[in-house]
Scaffold this active site. Sequence first.
Site, PDB file in Angstrom:
ATOM      1  N   TYR A  98     -16.312 -93.590  -3.333  1.00 57.54           N
ATOM      2  CA  TYR A  98     -15.331 -94.067  -4.302  1.00 57.54           C
ATOM      3  C   TYR A  98     -16.070 -94.705  -5.468  1.00 57.54           C
ATOM      4  CZ  TYR A  98     -10.726 -95.202  -6.010  1.00 57.54           C
ATOM      5  OH  TYR A  98      -9.596 -95.258  -6.779  1.00 57.54           O
ATOM      6  N   ARG A 151      -5.713 -91.365 -16.661  1.00 60.43           N
ATOM      7  CA  ARG A 151      -6.394 -92.636 -16.871  1.00 60.43           C
ATOM      8  C   ARG A 151      -7.278 -92.908 -15.667  1.00 60.43           C
ATOM      9  NH1 ARG A 151      -5.642 -98.414 -15.162  1.00 60.43           N
ATOM     10  NH2 ARG A 151      -6.852 -97.260 -13.629  1.00 60.43           N
ATOM     11  N   LYS A 169      -9.611 -92.031  -2.516  1.00 61.51           N
ATOM     12  CA  LYS A 169      -8.720 -93.106  -2.100  1.00 61.51           C
ATOM     13  C   LYS A 169      -8.271 -92.906  -0.652  1.00 61.51           C
ATOM     14  CE  LYS A 169      -6.818 -96.561  -4.564  1.00 61.51           C
ATOM     15  NZ  LYS A 169      -7.341 -97.277  -5.727  1.00 61.51           N
ATOM     16  N   GLU A 240      -1.430 -93.270  -8.608  1.00 57.50           N
ATOM     17  CA  GLU A 240      -2.789 -93.731  -8.905  1.00 57.50           C
ATOM     18  C   GLU A 240      -3.275 -93.201 -10.251  1.00 57.50           C
ATOM     19  OE1 GLU A 240      -6.347 -95.776  -8.174  1.00 57.50           O
ATOM     20  OE2 GLU A 240      -4.484 -95.797  -7.039  1.00 57.50           O
ATOM     21  N   ASP A 241      -3.811 -94.102 -11.072  1.00 55.92           N
ATOM     22  CA  ASP A 241      -4.460 -93.764 -12.335  1.00 55.92           C
ATOM     23  C   ASP A 241      -3.547 -92.981 -13.290  1.00 55.92           C
ATOM     24  OD1 ASP A 241      -6.682 -95.158 -11.712  1.00 55.92           O
ATOM     25  OD2 ASP A 241      -7.962 -93.449 -11.269  1.00 55.92           O
ATOM     26  N   ASP A 263      -0.990 -98.543  -7.126  1.00 58.44           N
ATOM     27  CA  ASP A 263      -2.114 -99.406  -6.754  1.00 58.44           C
ATOM     28  C   ASP A 263      -2.767-100.061  -7.968  1.00 58.44           C
ATOM     29  OD1 ASP A 263      -3.901-100.459  -4.697  1.00 58.44           O
ATOM     30  OD2 ASP A 263      -5.428 -99.219  -5.648  1.00 58.44           O
ATOM     31  N   ASP A 264      -2.777 -99.380  -9.103  1.00 59.55           N
ATOM     32  CA  ASP A 264      -3.384 -99.951 -10.304  1.00 59.55           C
ATOM     33  C   ASP A 264      -2.636-101.206 -10.754  1.00 59.55           C
ATOM     34  OD1 ASP A 264      -5.309 -97.759 -10.733  1.00 59.55           O
ATOM     35  OD2 ASP A 264      -3.503 -96.590 -11.079  1.00 59.55           O
ATOM     36  N   ASN A 413     -13.742-100.834 -13.868  1.00 63.31           N
ATOM     37  CA  ASN A 413     -14.564 -99.832 -13.193  1.00 63.31           C
ATOM     38  C   ASN A 413     -14.753 -98.622 -14.104  1.00 63.31           C
ATOM     39  OD1 ASN A 413     -15.011-100.969 -10.559  1.00 63.31           O
ATOM     40  ND2 ASN A 413     -12.842-100.654 -10.138  1.00 63.31           N
TER      41      ASN A 413
END
Length: 553
Positions: A98, A151, A169, A240-241, A263-264, A413
């Site tokens: 990850y 993203r 993930k 996610e993202d 989750d973000d 990150n």
Amino acid sequence: MHIENDQSKTGIDLLFEPALNKGTAFTDVERVKYGLLGLLPPHVETLEQQTVRAYDAMKAKDADLEKHIYLRSLQDTNEILFYNLVVLHVQEMMPLIYTPVVGEACQKFSEIYRHPRGLFISYPHREQIDLILDNAINDEVEAIVVTDGERILGLGDQGAGGMGIPIGKLSLYTAAGGVDPRVTLPIILDAGTNNKERLEDPLYIGWRHERITGDDYFEFVDQFVQAVKRKWPNVLLQFEDFAQPHAEPLLAKYRDQLCTYNDDIQGTAAVAAGTLLAACKIMDKPLKEHVISFLGAGSAGAGIAEQLIRIMVDEGLSDADARKRIFMVDRYGLLHDEMDGLMSFQQKLAHHRPDIADWSSAEDGSVSLLDVMKQARPSILIGVSGQGGLFTEDIVREMARHTEKPIIFPLSNPTSRAEAIPEDLINWTDGKALVATGSPFDAVNYNGETHYIAQSNNTYIFPGVGLGVLACGATRVTDGMFMASARALGELSPALNDHHEPLLPPVSDIRAVSKSVARAVALQAQKEGVAPSTTEEELDKLIEEKYWEPSYD
């Protein structure tokens, strides 16, 4: 839970089934039974022996990306061996499967693509989503991670290359959270890409088209969600993202339709809150007494801010007073209510313009992060900007002038996008700062004292959330469940017993952390009525029964 061969696959087909393949660990009896004689070397090995060989092969790779490629190949060949390797060396393996290495893997996804995993749902196939879901390798799916690749970490639009994120993930759902890999499914919604480098790359494997937008985009996502609800109505669906303009609206629309979260927004908020709660306990100063500044006012930053506001309200402040202690800075400066183009979630965090009228040192009247340091004098600084190096020496030293022990979290990150490196933060604050980062960093030695750097990474939260939700049978994921996860994480801080220790447990303890988080999440789900009631003893048993371990049948 053990992997069992239903005997529908034999011979070479069995060796190409990663959930069932044991490789050289197939016994002599199994080799006869399943038509494997001659297809494998004669020596029969144990899982432990295979793991030693796999670890040595991984270590022989020079570059981290090559190690990532090797591990992904192993995952696509023998899942149990892959997870046993990761579990035994989790602190070393997590950065490889990850963040930060997955960022480079997403950028080069088309170049390193070897084997299909998960589902690619592209916009031209939007009328066939039901058929695509039927093509999933696993019939029973309990957890999905989906992205549209727009993203990716702090790297922006990677198009179909974003598939590396759901794969990575879900690998951590299993390695850290004990979720059976056979019930997980990574998915990418390929809505095109605006990344010219990808579109012009002859090797790019995604849909070669600019991103769809507006109603077309939201209709595409809705077609996907409704198909998932028809196929797996009880699934846990993690977004996610997704880019800022989409992340909040999608969460708001679907959070009451099925068991889903982002989750973000929520996971990032929970791990940051848990880390901050530990720091506050060390300082013997409740969160409500701190002033907090953010660099980055997108969905992740706003999600953290709202979580911290809820904590301050729980500690006795009014909502209005809590919001006055939060200062959100983005590329145009401190958010205020006379700014144009603020999104709804940003408007709730904007300050009244007259209250900060004399704060600016710029000709255009914008209030910079340095201005906020001088005027608001925050004791906590959180970076979620996705831009490296923005916590400059001037900013950090100004902050340290006004607070005895600055709490500084550069959370972006991958490593290249961190707002500052811990060594600089420790030096610029004369060794006073409490530091946590989004990516792993080595400890810092300052004047003979070792400062351990906690990695405030979502991996401390989302695997436990997944395990807790699935174990207790929750039908929704609530803000209260994430608050419970944050408080559970904060209670596990090694620094509570020794201030020289890091704010968070070592990554090597991540599986125990995930169980603690799962228990807190499940208890809160039951308290809020979104999961069946049990005794605590029964719940503990459910979590243990759900927890998957890599072992051969």
